[in-house]
Structures are given as structure tokens and as C-alpha cells.
Design an enzyme around this catalytic site. Structure first.
Site, mmCIF file in Angstrom:
data_model
loop_
_atom_site.group_PDB
_atom_site.id
_atom_site.type_symbol
_atom_site.label_atom_id
_atom_site.label_comp_id
_atom_site.label_asym_id
_atom_site.label_seq_id
_atom_site.Cartn_x
_atom_site.Cartn_y
_atom_site.Cartn_z
ATOM 1 N N LYS A 194 0.865 -1.177 0.000
ATOM 2 C CA LYS A 194 0.000 0.000 0.000
ATOM 3 C C LYS A 194 0.905 1.230 0.000
ATOM 4 C CE LYS A 194 -1.871 2.966 2.187
ATOM 5 N NZ LYS A 194 -1.881 4.469 2.001
ATOM 6 N N GLY A 247 6.898 5.179 8.299
ATOM 7 C CA GLY A 247 6.086 6.389 8.356
ATOM 8 C C GLY A 247 6.174 7.013 9.733
ATOM 9 N N SER A 248 5.168 7.786 10.077
ATOM 10 C CA SER A 248 5.195 8.510 11.344
ATOM 11 C C SER A 248 4.995 7.567 12.521
ATOM 12 C CB SER A 248 4.104 9.580 11.357
ATOM 13 O OG SER A 248 2.828 8.993 11.461
ATOM 14 N N THR A 249 5.502 7.982 13.668
ATOM 15 C CA THR A 249 5.312 7.211 14.892
ATOM 16 C C THR A 249 3.833 7.104 15.228
ATOM 17 O OG1 THR A 249 7.487 7.827 15.744
ATOM 18 C CG2 THR A 249 5.834 7.168 17.364
ATOM 19 N N GLY A 252 2.395 4.477 13.061
ATOM 20 C CA GLY A 252 2.986 3.191 13.413
ATOM 21 C C GLY A 252 2.309 2.556 14.613
ATOM 22 N N GLU A 270 9.410 1.217 11.150
ATOM 23 C CA GLU A 270 10.486 2.195 11.022
ATOM 24 C C GLU A 270 9.804 3.550 10.997
ATOM 25 O OE1 GLU A 270 12.475 5.081 9.912
ATOM 26 O OE2 GLU A 270 12.406 4.183 7.907
ATOM 27 N N CYS A 305 13.329 10.681 7.311
ATOM 28 C CA CYS A 305 13.107 10.276 8.701
ATOM 29 C C CYS A 305 14.374 10.370 9.529
ATOM 30 C CB CYS A 305 12.524 8.869 8.767
ATOM 31 S SG CYS A 305 13.532 7.621 7.926
#
Length: 500
Positions: A194, A247-249, A252, A270, A305
Site C-alpha cells: 500500500k 512512516g510517522s510514529t 505506526g 520504522e 526520517c
């Protein structure tokens, strides 16, 4: 690896006017419109103009892709091949990515605003190198024969987990997709990817090229869609055994929850970073350190990142070094992404640009802006490179990931203070140290809580070295043979010795 001179020989605007844009999901080897017939717009960040409408995959489309992936896994059309055979096809895949480099580089630049020079010389070759690495290494991963007390034989093998879901960001849409897809395929899994809704075009074209490389139908599927629909559907799907996310925390953590509410699938994350860049007074080339400091935060518009977004500079050289940094930072003024001479391009979307500008405004209030902090007027989503000083250590610009071209500066007096400031973060992805002392380089590298520490450079990585972090930067490694740990399970076959 393409030479930078090659990129200047192409009329990219003319090439853009004729390129074919993929617009539908790629499921079971075929281009497939969304079952809902819904779509979303992909916008060129450099012009604020719609490039095309792309099928908005939803839960039904994800289900179709997962089922196709499962059929492909169960009948052995891919995992039934030997590691050498899979490797040969992945190497062919790498070759084809490079054969289609103009088209892929252009898609990346059009969809997310990266300058064409970087798309052509870094992004596409980087993705190809990752597929080549796993194609070459997969038949060199041995099993184990642990000793047994009674003379029986215990064989330990790595086996593929089954269907792997991968959710990737827009900042390196092709490269980071390769980080997930290549080791997952090499291990024998089937994959449902995705891509970010801002950048689905390059991933869709990559899937078409995979078929040309001999990856069987159903083994590699791509479903574009919104995170709240397609992303969530992949996260909760009971037919997915493993999900890899970059992606972003914030997002995640949602995938961890999706796993808990569904089938306890493995989730590998990650996520964000707030990487420190520590410059000691004993480093003997401050011009180079300033140059690389700026590359480490302003390259790719700061949308990285592991960007070195916190500059920590020793007080005795702070004034001199900051003068050099500001001079160098001014050269990162963005330009037309399709111009090979542009050094940086557009921010990915107006929404993201507004978020970064709001962070700049707050940083200017908390500290003092030496450079930038404003939007560049005109069409597209461009902003000035920004340097902010005199910030309290607990200011948002020192603690929060901004994900844009914003450098936050702090001054330290000694090594212990530098380490303390560097480690005062929820993240632990990367960091850099500049020193002419080997002892200090080793000492500080050991003390930093980060997955990768680059000494006298920034953001160092290769296909053969693991990339990942600690804390709210996530867990699990991309790249290197260690990435295979995410996509395989250990299976023991114990053969008992027959007593006579």
C-alpha cells in the site's frame, strides 16, 4: 549507477508531457479498478495541478489482493522455486528498473516533488541496488544443524511467513518500497504493497515491471488508497501474517493496535526521528562539516526520517561554524523539480507545507530564526531552508519531528553535555559525530542511543548495513541480511535416532 551528466541530456518537461500514468491497482498480475469505482487525485507538488485520478482501494480491494497473494503462496509458484531461481528473477527485476529509469524517475519527481537529479541518480538506482542485493544474497543464507545429545538430527530452516503487507511513505516512494518488497520476495513470501496516497504512481509502475521480470501473478500486488481505508484494511486483515511499515510514529502505533485487534500479525516499524548532528571543536575541516550538515537536513527538502535535524555545536566554534552553515544553507533554495540544476524541490503537499511552516513559526517564537522560515510565493509548495538558534532544549523544534528543511541549533560545552542533549529524545534512529579523535568517535558513538551513527559524514547507509532504530523510531531492521529476520520464521525438523 547513472552519472549526473546523464540527467542533463534529457528534456524532462517534454518527457513529462508524454508519460503514461498508471491509475489502477495491480492485483494478481492485472491492472484492476477499485471495486467501489472511487478514486483520489494525485497532485504535482511543484504546480498544484492534478496529475491524474487513481483508484481508491478499500477493504474489498485489499481483501482481493490478500487472497491473490495467498493463492500464489499456497500453490508454490514463487516460494516453491529455489532461492537461486528467485534470486535470478530479482536480479532481472533490478536490471529492468534501470532500463526504465527515465520513466520511474519522472514518476517519482512528478508525484512527490523530489528534484529529477535525485530521482534519476539516487532513488531509482537505490531501489535497483536493493533488489540486486537480495537477489544475490538469498541463496547464501544457510540453515543450522544444532548438536543434539542423543545423536538425533535437528534441522533449523528459515521459512517464509506467508503474505506480507507493506505500507510505505511518500518521501522515497520507490526506494523504501524496495526495502520492504525485495527481502520479503527473496524469502519466498507474497506481498501486498500500500503506497502513500501522495505517491502511488511509481509503485504501480514497479509492479508492472515485476511481472516483466518473471515475478508470478499474485506474488506482488499494489493497492493504492487512503490510510484510513486501505491502510487500516491491510493492518487488520487476518490473511496477512506480517506487516512492515515506514512512516510517522503516530501511524505506526495504529498498526500495532490493528495487529492486536486482528490476528496478532508481526508488525515491524520504522518510524520518526530527531537525529542529532554533533560537531566538536577538534574536527579539522569545518567547511566540509558545514556542507554535510546542510545536506543532512536540507536534502530531499528535509523530508527524511533520519534527517540530521538537530545541530549540536561546541561553543568555542559555534559562531564561526554557524556562519558557514547559514551561507551553505542559502544555496538550498528550492527550484523547479524538473530542472536538472535544481538542488531541492517542492514539499509533497500543501497540507504538509502548512504543518512545517507552523512549526517554523513556533520555533521563531521560542528562539531566533537566522535564515528562512517562510513559504516561497508562486505556484506549488515551496519553502525556504530554515535555521533556528537560541532554542530552549524542551522547545518543540528541538523535540518534535518536523519533517521539513528546518535545522534546530543548540550549543554545548563538553562531550558529556553533547551526549546528554543528543539522547534527550523519544527517538533513536540515527545520529552523526564530527571529530578528528578516533577515541572520541568511538566513545560518543557508543554513548548515542541510535540505530546508525555516522562519523564525519551524515546518514550513511548501504544495502548491506541494517537500518532501523530504537524507542519511538520503531524496531526491526531494513536492509542487510538482518531484514530477512522480519519476513521469515525459524522451523525445526527433529529426526529422532532409532534405538536398536
Amino acid at each position: 549507477m547513472p552519472e549526473p551528466s546523464d540527467v542533463t541530456s534529457i528534456n524532462w518537461h517534454e518527457r513529462a508531457s508524454t508519460i503514461k500514468l498508471p491509475t489502477t491497482s495491480f492485483i494478481d498480475g492485472r491492472s484492476t479498478p477499485a471495486l467501489s469505482r472511487e478514486s483520489f487525485d494525485v497532485v504535482n507538488p511543484a504546480t498544484d495541478q492534478v496529475l491524474t485520478a487513481v483508484s481508491a482501494g478499500g477493504a474489498d480491494d485489499i481483501d482481493a489482493a490478500v487472497k491473490a497473494a495467498r493463492r500464489a503462496f499456497d500453490d508454490g509458484r514463487w516460494n516453491g522455486l529455489s532461492p537461486t531461481e528467485r534470486g535470478e528473477r530479482l536480479i532481472r527485476f533490478a536490471d529492468l528498473l534501470l532500463e526504465n529509469i527515465e520513466e520511474l524517475a519522472l514518476l517519482v519527481t512528478l508525484e512527490m516533488g523530489k528534484v529529477i537529479r535525485d530521482s534519476y541518480t539516487v532513488e531509482v538506482p537505490g531501489a535497483a541496488a536493493v533488489f540486486r542485493y537480495y537477489g544475490e544474497v538469498i541463496d547464501k543464507i544457510p540453515g543450522e544443524l544444532p548438536p543434539t545429545a542423543d545423536g538425533s538430527v535437528a534441522m533449523v530452516r528459515r521459512i517464509p511467513v506467508g503474505v506480507v503487507g507493506a505500507v510505505v511513505p511518500w518521501n522515497f516512494p520507490l526506494d523504501i518500497a524496495a526495502w520492504k518488497v525485495a527481502p520479503a520476495l527473496a524469502a519466498g513470501n507474497s506481498v501486498v504493497l500500500k503506497p502513500a496516497e501522495e505517491s502511488p504512481l511509481s509503485a504501480l509502475r514497479m509492479a508492472e515491471i515485476a511481472t516483466e521480470a518473471g515475478i508470478p501473478d499474485g506474488v506482488f500486488n499494489v493497492v493504492p488508497g487512503l490510510g484510513t481505508t486501505a491502510g487500516r484494511a491491510l493492518g487488520v486483515h487476518p490473511g496477512v501474517q506480517c506487516l512492515a511499515f515506514t512512516g510517522s510514529t503516530e501511524v505506526g502505533k495504529k498498526f500495532l493496535a490493528y495487529s492486536a485487534e486482528s490476528n496478532m500479525k508481526q508488525v515491524w516499524l520504522e518510524c520518526g526521528g530527531k537525529s542529532p548532528n554533533i560537531v566538536f571543536a577538534d574536527y579539522d575541516d569545518l567547511d566540509r562539516a558545514a556542507e554535510m550538515t546542510c545536506f543532512g537536513i536540507f536534502g530531499n527538502q528535509g523530508e527524511v526520517c533520519s534527517a540530521n535535524s538537530r545541530l549540536l555545536v561546541q561553543r568555542t566554534i559555534a559562531e564561526e561554524f554557524l556562519t558557514k552553515v547559514v551561507e551553505q544553507a542559502a544555496t538550498y533554495r528550492p527550484g523547479d523539480p524538473l530542472d536538472p540544476d535544481s538542488i531541492t524541490g517542492a514539499m509533497v503537499s500543501e497540507k504538509h507545507l502548512d504543518r512545517v511552516l507552523a512549526a517554523c513559526s513556533q520555533a521563531g517564537s521560542d528562539g531566533r530564526t537566522l535564515l528562512g522560515g517562510k513559504r516561497i510565493e508562486g505556484p506549488g509548495y515551496f519553502m525556504e531552508p530554515t535555521v533556528v538558534v537560541d532554542l530552549p532544549l524542551d522547545a518543540a523544534a528541538m523535540t518534535d519531528e518536523i519533517f521539513g528543511p528546518v535545522l534546530s541549533v543548540a550549543v554545548f560545552d563538553d562531550e558529556a553535555e553533547a551526549v546528554a542533549i543528543a539522547n534527550d529524545t523519544a527517538y533513536g534512529l540515527a545520529g552523526s559525530v564530527w571529530t578528528s579523535s578516533l577515541d572520541r568517535a568511538l566513545r560518543v558513538s557508543d554513548a548515542l542511543h541510535a540505530g546508525t551513527v555516522s562519523v564525519n559524514t551524515v546518514d550513511a547507509l548501504s544495502p548491506g548495513t541494517p537500518f532501523g532504530g530504537f524507542g519511538e523510531s520503531g524496531f526491526g531492521s531494513d536492509l542487510s541480511v538482518h531484514a530477512l529476520d522480519k519476513f521469515t520464521g525459524l522451523k525445526t525438523t527433529w529426526i529422532a535416532r532409532h534405538a536398536r
